[in-house]
Design a protein around this motif. Sequence first.
Motif, PDB file in Angstrom:
ATOM      1  N   LEU A 173       0.831  -1.210   0.000  1.00  0.00           N
ATOM      2  CA  LEU A 173       0.000   0.000   0.000  1.00  0.00           C
ATOM      3  C   LEU A 173       0.865   1.260   0.000  1.00  0.00           C
ATOM      4  N   LEU A 174       2.041   1.172   0.631  1.00  0.00           N
ATOM      5  CA  LEU A 174       2.960   2.312   0.614  1.00  0.00           C
ATOM      6  C   LEU A 174       3.495   2.555  -0.793  1.00  0.00           C
ATOM      7  N   GLU A 175       3.664   1.504  -1.566  1.00  0.00           N
ATOM      8  CA  GLU A 175       4.038   1.689  -2.981  1.00  0.00           C
ATOM      9  C   GLU A 175       2.920   2.410  -3.737  1.00  0.00           C
ATOM     10  N   ASN A 176       1.678   2.038  -3.428  1.00  0.00           N
ATOM     11  CA  ASN A 176       0.551   2.761  -4.034  1.00  0.00           C
ATOM     12  C   ASN A 176       0.602   4.247  -3.686  1.00  0.00           C
ATOM     13  N   ASN A 177       0.998   4.539  -2.428  1.00  0.00           N
ATOM     14  CA  ASN A 177       1.047   5.936  -2.001  1.00  0.00           C
ATOM     15  C   ASN A 177       2.062   6.751  -2.822  1.00  0.00           C
ATOM     16  N   ALA A 212     -15.240  -2.803   4.801  1.00  0.00           N
ATOM     17  CA  ALA A 212     -14.323  -2.622   3.675  1.00  0.00           C
ATOM     18  C   ALA A 212     -15.035  -2.298   2.366  1.00  0.00           C
ATOM     19  N   ARG A 213     -16.299  -2.640   2.267  1.00  0.00           N
ATOM     20  CA  ARG A 213     -17.020  -2.439   1.001  1.00  0.00           C
ATOM     21  C   ARG A 213     -17.593  -1.038   0.865  1.00  0.00           C
ATOM     22  N   LEU A 214     -17.448  -0.214   1.918  1.00  0.00           N
ATOM     23  CA  LEU A 214     -17.976   1.155   1.878  1.00  0.00           C
ATOM     24  C   LEU A 214     -16.868   2.156   1.565  1.00  0.00           C
ATOM     25  N   GLY A 234      -4.288   3.548  -2.330  1.00  0.00           N
ATOM     26  CA  GLY A 234      -4.619   2.764  -3.519  1.00  0.00           C
ATOM     27  C   GLY A 234      -5.508   1.572  -3.206  1.00  0.00           C
ATOM     28  N   LEU A 235      -6.410   1.732  -2.263  1.00  0.00           N
ATOM     29  CA  LEU A 235      -7.303   0.641  -1.871  1.00  0.00           C
ATOM     30  C   LEU A 235      -8.508   0.554  -2.809  1.00  0.00           C
ATOM     31  N   GLU A 236      -8.984  -0.660  -3.015  1.00  0.00           N
ATOM     32  CA  GLU A 236     -10.229  -0.879  -3.740  1.00  0.00           C
ATOM     33  C   GLU A 236     -11.313  -1.279  -2.733  1.00  0.00           C
ATOM     34  N   GLU A 237     -12.567  -1.148  -3.151  1.00  0.00           N
ATOM     35  CA  GLU A 237     -13.667  -1.608  -2.307  1.00  0.00           C
ATOM     36  C   GLU A 237     -13.431  -3.062  -1.882  1.00  0.00           C
ATOM     37  N   GLY A 238     -13.709  -3.342  -0.608  1.00  0.00           N
ATOM     38  CA  GLY A 238     -13.620  -4.715  -0.112  1.00  0.00           C
ATOM     39  C   GLY A 238     -12.278  -5.116   0.443  1.00  0.00           C
TER      40      GLY A 238
END
Lengths: 162, 162
Positions: free
Chosen positions: A7-11, A38-40, B47-51
Amino acid sequence: MSVTDQLLENNEKYAAEFEGPLPLPPARGVAVLACMDARLDVYGILGLEEGEAHVIRNAGGVVTDDELRSLAISQRLLGTREIILIHHTDCGMLTFTDQELTTALTDETGIEPAWTAHAFTDLDEDVRGSVEKIQTDPHIPHTDAVRGFVFDVATGRLREVV
Amino acid sequence: MSVTDQLLENNEKYAAEFEGPLPLPPARGVAVLACMDARLDVYGILGLEEGEAHVIRNAGGVVTDDELRSLAISQRLLGTREIILIHHTDCGMLTFTDQELTTALTDETGIEPAWTAHAFTDLDEDVRGSVEKIQTDPHIPHTDAVRGFVFDVATGRLREVV
């Protein structure tokens, strides 16, 4: 590589295209209180952009002292006026009771949690109760635009409860 | 038309393109605890996706009993294993003291709040203290991957503190 490292790479990518800074007070004067599920993706669900709304989230989207704290700070110090409350279908909080979790944790650790789980059995009823808690709190000044919804995780749609 | 009504129109567009439902447990096994600040789009920043991850948020991104409740439920009932804590630069919680807010609210309403504001004066110190609170909580079983960051609202970048 841990998920956190991924996730830090995504950042890095996010920062490369980042245009900031924006002002501190939320541009649209709204605070959203939603479940941590997580789905919200609250920004997606409401079409929010960065800088527009406070987003408060916890297990269930319930109203405890800590949410009253955040909402009071949001309105009094940062000028928000409307509140959107979001519960959702298929919520984990519908699957157990407060007593079950307290007992399990106490048996396992020997220490009773300082908190109760705030599980619920009826989504609409908990939305109504949560809106009422906010509207009757003495430290939240603007309570004429507090609206409560259930997000349907199958359709992506918000249904208004109150 | 209220801002809430405008956001509900956005939700119609979101629902029209929605593909669901996704499973209840977070696919990437992560819980994020961040400030409610409007400039923090947690899904975008990481960079998170839903879920994929639980998202817990409040004024300051602080750790009170309610965040320990949410984190315990996240790990014990829904299988998350890593925790990402996010404070940020230019935070409103750096601009006042607990006593100032308590006094102002009590003077104005005649009722002392049941909560303290959890303002802070040093971002890194509060991140460290928050991580420590999580790591020493008896009801949160997985504490070997708790990492704390400060998000820079000017650059969009996360800086690791601990």
